[in-house]
Design a protein around this motif. Structure first.
Motif, short mmCIF file in Angstrom:
data_model
loop_
_atom_site.label_atom_id
_atom_site.label_comp_id
_atom_site.label_asym_id
_atom_site.label_seq_id
_atom_site.Cartn_x
_atom_site.Cartn_y
_atom_site.Cartn_z
N PHE A 298 0.87 -1.17 0.00
CA PHE A 298 0.00 0.00 0.00
C PHE A 298 0.91 1.21 0.00
O PHE A 298 1.51 1.54 1.01
CB PHE A 298 -0.91 0.00 1.23
CG PHE A 298 -2.07 0.96 1.12
CD1 PHE A 298 -3.35 0.58 1.51
CD2 PHE A 298 -1.90 2.24 0.62
CE1 PHE A 298 -4.42 1.46 1.40
CE2 PHE A 298 -2.96 3.12 0.52
CZ PHE A 298 -4.23 2.72 0.90
N SER B 96 1.37 5.31 -1.09
CA SER B 96 0.77 6.57 -1.51
C SER B 96 1.62 7.70 -0.98
O SER B 96 1.98 7.71 0.20
CB SER B 96 -0.66 6.68 -0.97
OG SER B 96 -1.10 8.03 -1.10
N ARG C 119 -3.89 4.73 4.61
CA ARG C 119 -2.87 3.68 4.48
C ARG C 119 -2.76 2.88 5.79
O ARG C 119 -2.84 1.64 5.79
CB ARG C 119 -1.50 4.28 4.16
CG ARG C 119 -1.43 4.96 2.82
CD ARG C 119 -0.16 5.76 2.72
NE ARG C 119 -0.10 6.79 3.76
CZ ARG C 119 0.85 7.71 3.85
NH1 ARG C 119 1.83 7.72 2.98
NH2 ARG C 119 0.82 8.60 4.81
#
Ligand code: ADP
Ligand code: MG
Length: 57
Positions: free
Chosen positions: A6, A8, A15
């Motif tokens: 994950f 970002s 997250r």
């Protein structure tokens, strides 16, 4: 083996929430050995999962 990444650059998008929830759910379900790698200097996921991290300045 299942690997979930994950990533970002933007913060505050969930997250930590998603990774800690997913890891906890898989661990509680049984049959999975779950390894969470927390690369965030804030270490929020680590703290949520019970790791005693050094205090931030
Ligand atoms: N799907 C969601 N619905 C409601 N609130 C959410 C959701 N995902 C995250 N949040 C809230 O948004 C804030 C940021 O989430 P967090 O997982 O810490 O984001 P990140 O790790 O990307 O910075 C937290 O207060 C969290 O409870
Ligand atoms: Mg986070």
């Amino acid at each position: 083996m299942l690997t979930v990444l994950f990533l970002s650059g933007k913060g505050g998008v969930g997250r930590t929430l998603i990774i800690t929830s997913l890891a906890t759910a898989l661990a509680m379900r049984g049959g999975y050995r779950v390894w969470v790698v927390d690369l965030d200097p804030n270490a929020t996921a680590s703290r949520v999962l019970g790791v005693n991290t050094p205090k931030q300045r």
